[in-house]
Design an enzyme around this catalytic site. Structure first.
Site, PDB file in Angstrom:
ATOM      1  N   THR A  73       5.880  -7.519   9.563  1.00 48.64           N
ATOM      2  CA  THR A  73       4.450  -7.193   9.585  1.00 48.64           C
ATOM      3  C   THR A  73       3.804  -7.679   8.288  1.00 48.64           C
ATOM      4  OG1 THR A  73       4.738  -5.100   8.447  1.00 48.64           O
ATOM      5  CG2 THR A  73       4.980  -5.052  10.858  1.00 48.64           C
ATOM      6  N   ASN A 115       0.914   6.401  11.658  1.00 52.33           N
ATOM      7  CA  ASN A 115       1.558   5.107  11.405  1.00 52.33           C
ATOM      8  C   ASN A 115       1.010   4.395  10.166  1.00 52.33           C
ATOM      9  OD1 ASN A 115       2.751   2.295  12.210  1.00 52.33           O
ATOM     10  ND2 ASN A 115       0.533   1.999  12.092  1.00 52.33           N
ATOM     11  N   TYR A 126       4.996   4.849  -2.947  1.00 50.52           N
ATOM     12  CA  TYR A 126       5.437   4.704  -1.543  1.00 50.52           C
ATOM     13  C   TYR A 126       6.662   5.587  -1.280  1.00 50.52           C
ATOM     14  CZ  TYR A 126       6.648   2.232   2.812  1.00 50.52           C
ATOM     15  OH  TYR A 126       6.943   1.905   4.116  1.00 50.52           O
ATOM     16  N   LYS A 161       6.667   8.898   1.181  1.00 54.07           N
ATOM     17  CA  LYS A 161       7.530   8.940   2.375  1.00 54.07           C
ATOM     18  C   LYS A 161       8.538  10.093   2.274  1.00 54.07           C
ATOM     19  CE  LYS A 161       5.791   5.355   4.601  1.00 54.07           C
ATOM     20  NZ  LYS A 161       4.953   5.548   5.796  1.00 54.07           N
TER      21      LYS A 161
HETATM   22  N1  LIG Z   1       7.072  -3.205   7.817  1.00 55.64           N
HETATM   23  C1  LIG Z   1       8.184  -2.595   7.467  1.00 55.64           C
HETATM   24  O1  LIG Z   1       9.205  -3.234   7.196  1.00 55.64           O
HETATM   25  C2  LIG Z   1       8.230  -1.091   7.375  1.00 55.64           C
HETATM   26  C3  LIG Z   1       9.439  -0.491   7.018  1.00 55.64           C
HETATM   27  C4  LIG Z   1       9.519   0.884   6.951  1.00 55.64           C
HETATM   28  C5  LIG Z   1       8.399   1.644   7.246  1.00 55.64           C
HETATM   29  N2  LIG Z   1       7.223   1.039   7.587  1.00 55.64           N
HETATM   30  C6  LIG Z   1       6.078   1.892   7.891  1.00 55.64           C
HETATM   31  O2  LIG Z   1       5.556   1.532   9.144  1.00 55.64           O
HETATM   32  C7  LIG Z   1       4.151   1.828   9.176  1.00 55.64           C
HETATM   33  C8  LIG Z   1       3.389   0.607   9.631  1.00 55.64           C
HETATM   34  O3  LIG Z   1       3.603  -0.396   8.656  1.00 55.64           O
HETATM   35  P1  LIG Z   1       3.296  -1.944   8.914  1.00 55.64           P
HETATM   36  O4  LIG Z   1       4.468  -2.672   8.435  1.00 55.64           O
HETATM   37  O5  LIG Z   1       2.789  -2.147  10.269  1.00 55.64           O
HETATM   38  O6  LIG Z   1       2.130  -2.138   7.824  1.00 55.64           O
HETATM   39  P2  LIG Z   1       0.880  -3.140   7.795  1.00 55.64           P
HETATM   40  O7  LIG Z   1       1.197  -4.343   8.545  1.00 55.64           O
HETATM   41  O8  LIG Z   1       0.492  -3.258   6.372  1.00 55.64           O
HETATM   42  O9  LIG Z   1      -0.234  -2.286   8.575  1.00 55.64           O
HETATM   43  C9  LIG Z   1      -0.645  -1.063   8.027  1.00 55.64           C
HETATM   44  C10 LIG Z   1      -1.757  -0.460   8.849  1.00 55.64           C
HETATM   45  O10 LIG Z   1      -2.222   0.704   8.126  1.00 55.64           O
HETATM   46  C11 LIG Z   1      -3.635   0.585   7.969  1.00 55.64           C
HETATM   47  N3  LIG Z   1      -4.173   1.166   6.749  1.00 55.64           N
HETATM   48  C12 LIG Z   1      -3.765   0.946   5.484  1.00 55.64           C
HETATM   49  N4  LIG Z   1      -4.598   1.566   4.625  1.00 55.64           N
HETATM   50  C13 LIG Z   1      -5.551   2.192   5.377  1.00 55.64           C
HETATM   51  C14 LIG Z   1      -6.674   2.980   5.067  1.00 55.64           C
HETATM   52  N5  LIG Z   1      -7.014   3.262   3.815  1.00 55.64           N
HETATM   53  N6  LIG Z   1      -7.423   3.454   6.095  1.00 55.64           N
HETATM   54  C15 LIG Z   1      -7.118   3.149   7.369  1.00 55.64           C
HETATM   55  N7  LIG Z   1      -6.052   2.403   7.732  1.00 55.64           N
HETATM   56  C16 LIG Z   1      -5.291   1.923   6.736  1.00 55.64           C
HETATM   57  C17 LIG Z   1      -3.888  -0.918   7.933  1.00 55.64           C
HETATM   58  O11 LIG Z   1      -5.251  -1.135   8.206  1.00 55.64           O
HETATM   59  P3  LIG Z   1      -6.201  -2.160   7.382  1.00 55.64           P
HETATM   60  O12 LIG Z   1      -6.124  -3.419   8.178  1.00 55.64           O
HETATM   61  O13 LIG Z   1      -7.545  -1.518   7.412  1.00 55.64           O
HETATM   62  O14 LIG Z   1      -5.655  -2.270   6.001  1.00 55.64           O
HETATM   63  C18 LIG Z   1      -2.946  -1.409   9.017  1.00 55.64           C
HETATM   64  O15 LIG Z   1      -3.522  -1.244  10.290  1.00 55.64           O
HETATM   65  C19 LIG Z   1       3.790   2.294   7.766  1.00 55.64           C
HETATM   66  O16 LIG Z   1       3.774   3.700   7.704  1.00 55.64           O
HETATM   67  C20 LIG Z   1       4.928   1.752   6.928  1.00 55.64           C
HETATM   68  O17 LIG Z   1       5.102   2.499   5.751  1.00 55.64           O
HETATM   69  C21 LIG Z   1       7.114  -0.318   7.658  1.00 55.64           C
END
Ligand SMILES: NC(=O)c1ccc[n+]([C@@H]2O[C@H](COP(=O)([O-])OP(=O)(O)OC[C@H]3O[C@@H](n4cnc5c(N)ncnc54)[C@H](OP(=O)(O)O)[C@@H]3O)[C@@H](O)[C@H]2O)c1
Length: 245
Positions: free
Chosen positions: A184, A80, A147, A151
């Site tokens: 998020t 994730n 990104y 992906k």
């Molecule tokens: N939000 C959207 O609209 C959206 C849309 C499409 C896809 N996605 C995908 O959904 C997934 C979750 O996204 P989200 O929106 O929940 O993102 P988010 O709120 O930015 O959370 C990302 C998570 O990944 C962790 N992470 C990032 N860099 C890291 C590293 N170097 N080592 C360990 N952990 C790390 C972060 O931890 P830290 O706190 O340590 O940084 C956080 O827990 C991702 O794969 C994203 O690409 C999201």
């Protein structure tokens, strides 16, 4: 007992997934992320910086130690964790930031999938990998080079892994899942870009203002429901928005 390993659980979608899994009985939960080692409801969190591929391997060594001697009805890896940064044209962002984004969004999930499949080969009856992808891997978006590329790569390695599982009759199920736009911290980063860095920024700000972003708790519940029913794995490339109820 079912095993779930989830990356990136400190906020956003990963936090919602881990909270829901941790509240369920008969689950052994391992969360991998940048949070200090310790117990969490349902299991444990292990610190790892997913940008560092050697640290990823070392973290999985520790996962294997925890799994030693255990058997599971089902084992699920949810890749994730992700980063949207750096946002900007490919020649206007720093090389080190591009490298880091590719490492977190692509290299780490591939390495973890490999280790997960090795580690659970004889210890779990049913094995599933959910790679959280994005619509950004399926069309180009100005300012999101690393990104989008990562992906797209996750989509392809998931297709390969699904093909290998089918051909080699391993029973492994793999999906690369676009979850839709979720409310998020990552979306906060998206909205904070300048139009020069990200030409579509205004549209994302309007989506937030119009309440069009989904609650991560609801998205996590949908993912887990479709995982349990098996519907998630009908095709190796999936989009939560078109999976139905
Ligand atoms: N939000 C959207 O609209 C959206 C849309 C499409 C896809 N996605 C995908 O959904 C997934 C979750 O996204 P989200 O929106 O929940 O993102 P988010 O709120 O930015 O959370 C990302 C998570 O990944 C962790 N992470 C990032 N860099 C890291 C590293 N170097 N080592 C360990 N952990 C790390 C972060 O931890 P830290 O706190 O340590 O940084 C956080 O827990 C991702 O794969 C994203 O690409 C999201």
């Amino acid at each position: 007992m079912d095993l779930y390993i989830v990356t990136g659980h400190t906020r956003g979608l990963g936090q919602a997934l881990v909270a829901q899994l941790g509240a369920e009985p008969d689950i052994d939960l391992i969360a991998l992320g940048r949070a200090k080692d310790g117990p969490i409801p349902g299991g444990a969190q292990l610190f790892v910086d997913l940008a560092d591929s050697r640290a990823v391997e070392a973290a999985f060594d520790r996962v294997e130690e925890r799994l030693r001697g255990k058997r599971f009805a089902k084992a699920v890896l949810v890749n994730n964790a992700g980063v949207i940064s750096p946002v900007g044209m490919v020649d206007r962002v720093e090389a080190i930031d591009l490298e880091r984004a590719l490492a977190v969004n692509f290299t780490a999930p591939v390495l973890l999938m490999r280790r997960f499949l090795i580690a659970t080969a004889t210890s779990a009856k049913l094995r599933r990998v959910i790679n959280i992808s994005s619509g950004a891997g399926r069309r180009p978006i100005f300012g999101w080079g690393a990104y989008c590329a990562a992906k797209a790569g996750i989509d392809m390695v998931s297709r390969v892994a699904a093909l290998e599982a089918q051909t080699a009759h391993t029973g492994v199920q793999v999906v690369s899942l676009a979850p839709g736009v979720i409310d998020t911290p990552m979306q906060g980063v998206v909205r904070s870009a300048t139009p020069e860095e990200f030409v579509d920024v205004e549209r994302f700000r309007q989506m937030k203002a119009a309440g069009e972003l989904r609650d991560p708790v609801e998205v996590a519940a949908d993912i887990l429901r479709h995982e349990r029913s098996g519907k998630l794995f009908a095709e190796p490339i999936a989009d939560l928005r078109t999976l139905g109820a």
